[in-house]
Design a protein around this motif. Structure first.
Motif, short mmCIF file in Angstrom:
data_model
loop_
_atom_site.label_atom_id
_atom_site.label_comp_id
_atom_site.label_asym_id
_atom_site.label_seq_id
_atom_site.Cartn_x
_atom_site.Cartn_y
_atom_site.Cartn_z
N MET A 12 0.66 -1.15 -0.04
CA MET A 12 0.00 -0.26 0.04
C MET A 12 0.88 1.27 0.02
SD MET A 12 -3.04 -1.02 -0.36
CE MET A 12 -3.78 0.56 0.00
N GLN A 13 2.23 1.31 0.28
CA GLN A 13 3.12 2.38 0.66
C GLN A 13 3.38 2.66 -1.07
OE1 GLN A 13 6.06 2.27 3.38
NE2 GLN A 13 6.58 4.33 3.17
N CYS A 14 3.51 4.08 -1.17
CA CYS A 14 4.06 4.42 -2.46
C CYS A 14 5.38 4.82 -2.23
CB CYS A 14 3.08 5.46 -3.06
SG CYS A 14 1.56 4.82 -3.76
N PHE A 15 6.17 4.80 -3.43
CA PHE A 15 7.44 5.30 -3.73
C PHE A 15 7.94 6.08 -4.78
CE2 PHE A 15 7.37 1.59 -0.72
CZ PHE A 15 8.24 1.89 0.44
N ASP A 16 8.48 7.14 -4.78
CA ASP A 16 8.85 8.06 -5.97
C ASP A 16 9.99 7.13 -7.08
OD1 ASP A 16 7.10 10.07 -5.02
OD2 ASP A 16 8.96 10.96 -4.09
N GLY A 17 9.74 7.74 -8.26
CA GLY A 17 10.64 6.80 -9.05
C GLY A 17 10.38 7.15 -10.47
N VAL A 18 11.03 6.26 -11.33
CA VAL A 18 10.67 6.63 -12.97
C VAL A 18 10.64 5.20 -13.64
CG1 VAL A 18 12.38 7.32 -15.07
CG2 VAL A 18 12.67 8.54 -12.87
N ILE A 19 9.73 5.48 -14.61
CA ILE A 19 9.43 4.37 -15.46
C ILE A 19 10.70 4.20 -16.31
CG2 ILE A 19 7.90 3.16 -17.33
CD1 ILE A 19 5.74 4.54 -15.81
N SER A 20 11.37 3.08 -16.10
CA SER A 20 12.69 2.91 -17.05
C SER A 20 12.37 1.89 -18.15
CB SER A 20 13.54 2.25 -15.99
OG SER A 20 13.39 0.96 -15.59
N GLN A 21 11.11 1.33 -18.38
CA GLN A 21 10.93 0.38 -19.27
C GLN A 21 9.50 0.03 -19.51
OE1 GLN A 21 14.04 -2.61 -20.80
NE2 GLN A 21 12.12 -4.01 -20.60
N ALA A 22 8.92 0.02 -20.61
CA ALA A 22 7.48 -0.48 -20.85
C ALA A 22 7.53 -1.91 -21.53
CB ALA A 22 6.81 0.55 -21.83
N ASN A 23 6.97 -2.96 -20.80
CA ASN A 23 7.40 -4.29 -21.06
C ASN A 23 6.19 -4.66 -22.22
OD1 ASN A 23 9.65 -4.62 -19.71
ND2 ASN A 23 8.02 -4.75 -17.86
N SER A 24 6.61 -5.40 -22.96
CA SER A 24 5.51 -5.98 -24.01
C SER A 24 4.30 -6.85 -23.44
CB SER A 24 6.01 -7.01 -25.03
OG SER A 24 6.70 -8.27 -24.13
N ASP A 25 4.30 -7.00 -22.25
CA ASP A 25 3.13 -7.81 -21.54
C ASP A 25 2.30 -6.75 -20.74
OD1 ASP A 25 4.85 -7.07 -19.43
OD2 ASP A 25 4.96 -8.94 -18.49
N GLY A 26 2.60 -5.36 -21.09
CA GLY A 26 1.72 -4.40 -20.36
C GLY A 26 2.11 -4.09 -18.91
N THR A 27 3.11 -4.51 -18.42
CA THR A 27 3.75 -4.10 -17.34
C THR A 27 4.94 -3.09 -17.48
OG1 THR A 27 5.36 -5.88 -16.96
CG2 THR A 27 3.16 -6.36 -16.26
N PHE A 28 5.65 -2.59 -16.26
CA PHE A 28 6.56 -1.71 -16.34
C PHE A 28 7.77 -1.79 -15.34
CE2 PHE A 28 2.45 0.02 -17.76
CZ PHE A 28 2.79 0.65 -19.09
N ASP A 29 8.95 -1.59 -15.79
CA ASP A 29 9.79 -1.54 -14.66
C ASP A 29 10.15 -0.20 -14.07
OD1 ASP A 29 10.30 -4.20 -15.90
OD2 ASP A 29 12.04 -3.72 -16.91
N VAL A 30 10.40 -0.15 -13.03
CA VAL A 30 10.51 1.13 -12.22
C VAL A 30 11.73 1.41 -11.50
CG1 VAL A 30 9.43 2.66 -10.34
CG2 VAL A 30 7.89 1.15 -11.92
N ASP A 31 12.37 2.35 -11.60
CA ASP A 31 13.83 2.75 -10.88
C ASP A 31 13.40 3.49 -9.85
OD1 ASP A 31 15.16 1.33 -12.90
OD2 ASP A 31 16.28 2.83 -13.73
N TYR A 32 13.30 3.33 -8.44
CA TYR A 32 13.05 4.08 -7.55
C TYR A 32 14.06 5.20 -7.14
CZ TYR A 32 9.13 0.94 -7.17
OH TYR A 32 8.11 0.39 -7.33
N ASP A 33 13.59 6.49 -6.62
CA ASP A 33 14.46 7.09 -6.21
C ASP A 33 15.74 6.73 -5.01
OD1 ASP A 33 13.25 8.88 -7.87
OD2 ASP A 33 12.49 10.30 -6.53
N ASP A 34 15.38 5.84 -4.36
CA ASP A 34 16.10 5.27 -3.35
C ASP A 34 17.18 4.55 -3.98
OD1 ASP A 34 14.71 3.18 -3.91
OD2 ASP A 34 13.81 2.81 -1.63
N GLY A 35 17.26 4.20 -5.08
CA GLY A 35 18.14 3.30 -5.70
C GLY A 35 17.72 1.66 -6.19
#
Length: 273
Positions: A12-35
């Motif tokens: 339930m907790q949210c963390f700041d980040g950047v979407i680093s990749q959009a995947n072919s299955d409709g999901t996404f990879d996220v790089d968080y600000d905390d590394g």
């Protein structure tokens, strides 16, 4: 270049980040600000800044530009930055590799077996007029000659940029001339103008505005009003049910006519669960 939040691990907790990749299955990879990094995050666990109708129209223009952007194919005449250096050199695409890189045969006889796409431009490509937060890039760390992959994390008022590198390093105040991004064609350039126009027309929130916000960063929006505009870019919110929050991030707030962007793309700032 939108910031976003994501619910790491489905919690339930949210963390700041950047979407680093959009995947072919409709999901996404996220790089968080905390590394931290997370692969395969479902779209429903990612929150981005909701946008108004003008920005939505610009988003359609950007999507159209992406669809019309031709892929490079074997035999294409191009220019590329040999060895990741600052200068472009003429050549041809000798092969398209399975990892998204290209083998390049240069006009002077040099060859490179695996050149990243953002080091290559076609004859009619131009550098984007504006570098913005969330853009994928290469940058010459410390002003050296070697380039490192990263994301522009902030555009500064003095014309420099902060860069978050893929290896976890961060650098502030990088001059624009040390940053390399994907050059774009005329269609994408026109879409970029539309996006800039949308940003200029996007009204700021002011005290007294009726809004909805995600209380505590949760998934649901609740009605309320802006009680105060804080100096750090957050907002004090008085909710209709009597709850109050003193410092709510902008991407947790929407106006009545705002909508979620149709497409989440690489480079968007986010929160994720």
């Amino acid at each position: 270049g939108m910031r976003c939040e994501a619910r790491h691990g489905g919690g339930m907790q949210c963390f700041d980040g950047v979407i680093s990749q959009a995947n072919s299955d409709g999901t996404f990879d996220v790089d968080y600000d905390d590394g931290d990094r997370e692969q395969g995050v479902p779209a429903e666990l990612i929150y981005v800044q909701e946008i108004d109708a003008v920005a939505a129209a610009a988003e359609v223009a950007m999507a159209s530009a992406a669809e019309k952007e031709p892929e490079l194919v074997e035999g294409d005449t191009i220019e590329a930055r040999f060895g990741g250096g600052p200068d472009f050199h003429s050549g041809k695409v000798a092969a398209v590799n399975g990892d998204g890189t290209y083998a390049i045969d240069y006009s002077d006889g040099d060859k490179e077996p695996a050149v990243k796409r953002l080091r290559i431009r076609r004859a009619d490509d131009i550098r984007p007029e504006t570098l913005v937060q969330g853009m994928r890039c290469e940058a010459r760390h410390g002003g050296g000659m070697q380039c490192f992959d990263g994301v522009i994390s902030q555009a500064n008022s003095d014309g420099t940029f902060d860069v978050d590198y893929d290896d976890g390093d961060r650098e502030q105040g990088v001059p624009a001339e040390l940053i390399y991004v994907q050059e774009i064609d005329a269609v994408a350039a026109a879409a970029e103008v539309a996006m800039a126009s949308a940003a200029e027309k996007e009204p700021e929130l002011v005290e007294g505005d009726t809004i909805e916000a995600r209380f505590g960063g949760g998934p649901d929006f609740h009605s309320g009003k802006v009680a105060a505009v804080n100096g750090d870019g957050t907002y004090a919110i008085d909710y209709s049910d009597g709850d109050k929050e003193p410092a709510v991030k902008r991407l947790r707030i929407r106006r009545a006519d705002d909508i979620r962007p149709e497409t989440l793309v690489q480079g968007m700032r986010c929160e994720a669960r």
